[in-house]
Design an enzyme around this catalytic site. Structure first.
Site, PDB file in Angstrom:
ATOM      1  N   HIS A 132      10.445 -43.651  38.174  1.00 23.09           N
ATOM      2  CA  HIS A 132      11.051 -44.721  37.369  1.00 23.09           C
ATOM      3  C   HIS A 132      11.994 -45.514  38.271  1.00 23.09           C
ATOM      4  CE1 HIS A 132      14.631 -42.255  37.274  1.00 23.09           C
ATOM      5  NE2 HIS A 132      14.025 -41.289  36.610  1.00 23.09           N
TER       6      HIS A 132
ATOM      7  N   HIS B 259      14.494 -43.622  40.692  1.00 21.53           N
ATOM      8  CA  HIS B 259      13.950 -43.195  41.998  1.00 21.53           C
ATOM      9  C   HIS B 259      13.719 -44.417  42.886  1.00 21.53           C
ATOM     10  CE1 HIS B 259      11.958 -40.369  38.938  1.00 21.53           C
ATOM     11  NE2 HIS B 259      12.934 -39.662  39.494  1.00 21.53           N
TER      12      HIS B 259
ATOM     13  N   CYS C 271      20.978 -24.080  33.365  1.00 22.84           N
ATOM     14  CA  CYS C 271      20.333 -25.257  32.763  1.00 22.84           C
ATOM     15  C   CYS C 271      19.071 -25.536  33.563  1.00 22.84           C
ATOM     16  CB  CYS C 271      21.245 -26.485  32.783  1.00 22.84           C
ATOM     17  SG  CYS C 271      20.347 -27.981  32.297  1.00 22.84           S
TER      18      CYS C 271
ATOM     19  N   CYS D  59      18.873 -29.152  35.073  1.00 20.08           N
ATOM     20  CA  CYS D  59      19.655 -29.370  36.307  1.00 20.08           C
ATOM     21  C   CYS D  59      19.129 -28.451  37.402  1.00 20.08           C
ATOM     22  CB  CYS D  59      21.121 -29.017  36.142  1.00 20.08           C
ATOM     23  SG  CYS D  59      22.057 -29.938  34.953  1.00 20.08           S
TER      24      CYS D  59
ATOM     25  N   CYS E 195      24.363 -28.658  27.850  1.00 24.70           N
ATOM     26  CA  CYS E 195      24.616 -29.291  29.142  1.00 24.70           C
ATOM     27  C   CYS E 195      24.922 -30.772  28.889  1.00 24.70           C
ATOM     28  CB  CYS E 195      23.382 -29.135  30.033  1.00 24.70           C
ATOM     29  SG  CYS E 195      23.261 -30.381  31.317  1.00 24.70           S
TER      30      CYS E 195
ATOM     31  N   HIS F 182      22.003 -33.149  30.082  1.00 24.78           N
ATOM     32  CA  HIS F 182      20.660 -33.078  29.493  1.00 24.78           C
ATOM     33  C   HIS F 182      20.646 -32.780  27.998  1.00 24.78           C
ATOM     34  CE1 HIS F 182      19.995 -32.480  33.850  1.00 24.78           C
ATOM     35  NE2 HIS F 182      19.051 -33.362  33.590  1.00 24.78           N
TER      36      HIS F 182
ATOM     37  N   LYS G  93      21.745 -44.334  28.475  1.00 27.94           N
ATOM     38  CA  LYS G  93      21.154 -43.482  29.498  1.00 27.94           C
ATOM     39  C   LYS G  93      19.627 -43.670  29.476  1.00 27.94           C
ATOM     40  CE  LYS G  93      20.684 -38.632  30.508  1.00 27.94           C
ATOM     41  NZ  LYS G  93      21.026 -38.010  31.663  1.00 27.94           N
TER      42      LYS G  93
ATOM     43  N   LYS H 264      13.374 -40.430  28.390  1.00 33.55           N
ATOM     44  CA  LYS H 264      12.074 -40.477  27.719  1.00 33.55           C
ATOM     45  C   LYS H 264      12.267 -40.505  26.212  1.00 33.55           C
ATOM     46  CE  LYS H 264       8.360 -38.167  30.189  1.00 33.55           C
ATOM     47  NZ  LYS H 264       7.830 -36.824  30.433  1.00 33.55           N
TER      48      LYS H 264
HETATM   49  N1  MSP Z   1      14.818 -32.870  43.388  1.00 33.82           N
HETATM   50  C1  MSP Z   1      16.180 -33.175  43.357  1.00 33.82           C
HETATM   51  C2  MSP Z   1      16.658 -33.694  44.689  1.00 33.82           C
HETATM   52  C3  MSP Z   1      16.439 -32.779  45.838  1.00 33.82           C
HETATM   53  S1  MSP Z   1      16.933 -33.483  47.339  1.00 33.82           S
HETATM   54  C4  MSP Z   1      16.888 -32.255  48.414  1.00 33.82           C
HETATM   55  C5  MSP Z   1      16.441 -34.223  42.285  1.00 33.82           C
HETATM   56  N2  MSP Z   1      15.392 -34.970  41.942  1.00 33.82           N
HETATM   57  S2  MSP Z   1      15.360 -36.120  40.807  1.00 33.82           S
HETATM   58  O1  MSP Z   1      13.997 -36.484  40.593  1.00 33.82           O
HETATM   59  O2  MSP Z   1      16.113 -35.722  39.672  1.00 33.82           O
HETATM   60  O3  MSP Z   1      15.927 -37.365  41.520  1.00 33.82           O
HETATM   61  C6  MSP Z   1      17.237 -37.508  41.710  1.00 33.82           C
HETATM   62  C7  MSP Z   1      17.543 -38.844  42.328  1.00 33.82           C
HETATM   63  O4  MSP Z   1      16.876 -39.951  41.666  1.00 33.82           O
HETATM   64  C8  MSP Z   1      18.997 -39.135  42.126  1.00 33.82           C
HETATM   65  O5  MSP Z   1      19.820 -38.508  43.025  1.00 33.82           O
HETATM   66  C9  MSP Z   1      18.976 -40.599  42.308  1.00 33.82           C
HETATM   67  O6  MSP Z   1      18.823 -40.817  43.690  1.00 33.82           O
HETATM   68  C10 MSP Z   1      17.726 -41.048  41.578  1.00 33.82           C
HETATM   69  N3  MSP Z   1      17.969 -41.361  40.149  1.00 33.82           N
HETATM   70  C11 MSP Z   1      17.411 -40.754  39.068  1.00 33.82           C
HETATM   71  N4  MSP Z   1      17.849 -41.357  37.930  1.00 33.82           N
HETATM   72  C12 MSP Z   1      18.698 -42.344  38.230  1.00 33.82           C
HETATM   73  C13 MSP Z   1      19.428 -43.302  37.501  1.00 33.82           C
HETATM   74  N5  MSP Z   1      19.391 -43.392  36.182  1.00 33.82           N
HETATM   75  N6  MSP Z   1      20.188 -44.168  38.217  1.00 33.82           N
HETATM   76  C14 MSP Z   1      20.222 -44.158  39.580  1.00 33.82           C
HETATM   77  N7  MSP Z   1      19.550 -43.270  40.282  1.00 33.82           N
HETATM   78  C15 MSP Z   1      18.827 -42.313  39.654  1.00 33.82           C
HETATM   79  O7  MSP Z   1      17.558 -34.334  41.841  1.00 33.82           O
END
Ligand code: MSP
Length: 502
Positions: A18, A21, A126, A129, A143, A146, A295, A298
């Protein structure tokens, strides 16, 4: 040759990519393109985090084997990054054989050094997380991130002696040996390090979907430990894949969201200290964004996929709008409507209009043919000011300011048209003056096209096509590092509309 090794988090495959990322990944790509252009050996690593409880559960829900489920989602990440012109050097998957072997190798090494021990543990976990959570952190029993109740987790697990390294980590951050941006988040981490830091559990007995511990085949490795090690396996630091790039370590920049700063600023340095490896130089934790104030989730049905933006704005504008929507370190809000407004004013009316009107005049007054003139001093100085500001954005990691900095130059050029009134110069047959004005505008256009390359590479190439020139590293370095700006051709092509108003 200097090197620049930068990483994004590896993303969980419990969901399709999304714009959260996408935001991190595009910022990384902008930085990688810039460092490549200015001559650094640049290595940009991204990938996917595929083990753990969370992934096991979604795979089950989808009636698929975890690996098959992961393969499907990984494809979606790769398609999204291709769509956005993300030029990573390696896409690592934690299910890749060389990654799994690296993780086992690392854990064996730490185990042998005496920093891992076994203990019985009971705590609240959790799964969203993928971490233990304390009673104090819960809000109304769930949490806070979440909104899901944690599960009780009782097991005999292996623990890593993080507490042993707490003071060293504190010192390394305090002395800026590890730089953490923004400052507020750095202080938060220092504050937390002043309190007690517990050892962390690094294995799971009941979880099957994970990498097996090399010294106890009954247990799998905790997903976060597995994931962090990607930063070493991604460059094949230990040569397990047979393509080692150890000179890239230490990492120059870990780009992450603020949600995972503790893992990167404390746990990761702890593991590296245990391995006796150098620590990452910089960690930038960007803010989180909401969608129209809510936020992104989904359940709320407000998740924005990168393709939605690309369909609306095109690849380049999507990249540009995403990275500059709000200051890098802070939380912000996204609304497609705001993006549309910004697209219209910043790209269609400002940059786009400058190009259309300049090449329109060039065609009308000179049939797109004009002998080269030097820029006037005023314009030359204006371009240099812009370049200085631009360089400053990169060195201070103020990535969100890059588009605005360049757009100030194009705004100036649009103002310059009104100020110089070329149509009057034409009517009064002041040809030399008119040529100078047109050339000044061409210099502004060329400079902005050059500077926009890391953010909007396709737009740059299109403008260069109109300018009848080739874009390459030396054009970039000449402008950015040597303040040299020149126009190489005296015959130009007709311009198309680069940004149609939406
Ligand atoms: N898999 C772990 C990271 C491991 S790194 C060794 C993780 N993954 S995640 O899919 O949850 O992605 C986290 C990252 O996605 C966040 O740190 C951020 O970079 C990005 N984001 C996910 N949702 C976001 C927002 N709503 N806003 C901004 N960035 C976001 O955590």
């Amino acid at each position: 040759m200097s090197k620049f090794y930068l990483t994004t988090p590896i993303y969980y495959v419990n969901d399709e990519p999304h714009i959260g990322h996408t935001y991190t990944t595009v910022i990384a790509d902008v930085l990688a393109r810039y460092y490549k252009l200015v001559g650094y050996e640049t290595f940009f690593l991204t990938g996917t985090d595929e083990h753990g409880n969370k992934i096991q559960e979604v795979a089950k829900k989808n009636n698929l084997e975890p690996k098959t489920y992961c393969d499907n989602i990984v494809e979606k990440f790769k398609i999204a990054w291709k769509l956005l012109d993300i030029g990573y050097n390696n896409f690592i998957r934690t299910t890749d054989d060389y990654h799994e072997k690296t993780v086992q190798y690392v854990l064996q090494k730490i185990y042998e050094s005496g920093d891992i021990y076994k203990k019985y543990y009971e705590g609240l976990y959790c799964i969203h997380c993928e971490k233990f959570i304390s009673e104090d952190e819960l809000v109304d029993g769930v949490c806070p991130d979440h909104k899901v109740a944690p599960v009780i987790h009782k097991e005999e697990n292996y623990f890593f002696k993080l507490s042993k390294y707490k003071d060293i980590i504190y010192e390394k951050i305090k002395s800026s040996e590890i730089k953490i941006y923004p400052e507020t988040r750095r202080n938060e981490i220092l504050g937390k390090l002043e309190l007690e830091v517990e050892d962390i559990s690094i294995s799971r007995k009941t979880l099957k979907w994970g990498i097996v511990l090399p010294f106890d085949s009954e247990q799998t490795i905790y997903v976060w430990i597995d994931a962090l090690i990607n930063y070493l396996s991604g460059i094949d630091y230990f040569g397990i894949k047979g393509q080692p790039l150890p000179h890239l370590w230490p990492c120059d920049l870990h780009l992450i969201g603020k949600d995972i700063l503790w893992f990167h600023a404390v746990i990761w340095p702890g593991l590296l200290l245990a391995l006796k490896l150098p620590l990452p130089k910089q960690i930038l934790a960007h803010g989180f964004f909401t969608i129209n104030g809510q936020k992104m989730s989904k359940t709320l049905g407000n998740v924005i996929k990168p393709k939605q933006l690309v369909d609306l704005f095109g690849i380049d504008a999507t990249r540009m709008l995403l990275i500059s929507n709000f200051p890098l370190g802070v939380d912000g809000d996204f609304s497609i409507d705001d993006l549309r407004k910004r697209y219209n004013t910043e790209l269609a009316d400002n940059l786009g209009n400058l190009i259309t009107r300049t090449f329109g005049m060039l065609d009308k007054y000179f049939s797109s043919n004009l002998e080269v003139k030097k820029p006037s001093l005023e314009v030359y100085q204006k371009i240099n000011e812009c370049v200085k500001e631009y360089e400053n954005c990169f060195s201070s990691l103020q990535i969100h300011k890059i588009p605005q900095t360049i757009l100030e130059l194009t705004s100036y050029a649009n103002w310059y048209v009104q100020y110089k009134t070329p149509w009057i110069l034409f009517k009064e047959a002041k040809t030399e003056e008119l040529k100078q004005v047109i050339f000044d505008l061409l210099y502004c256009i060329k400079a902005s096209a050059v500077l926009f390359y890391p953010v909007m590479p396709n737009v740059t190439l299109k403008i260069f096509e109109i300018l009848n020139e080739k874009f390459n590293e030396s054009v970039f370095v000449d402008l950015v590092k040597r303040s040299e700006i020149y126009i190489a051709s005296n015959k130009f092509n007709k311009s198309e509309i680069l940004f149609k108003k939406i």
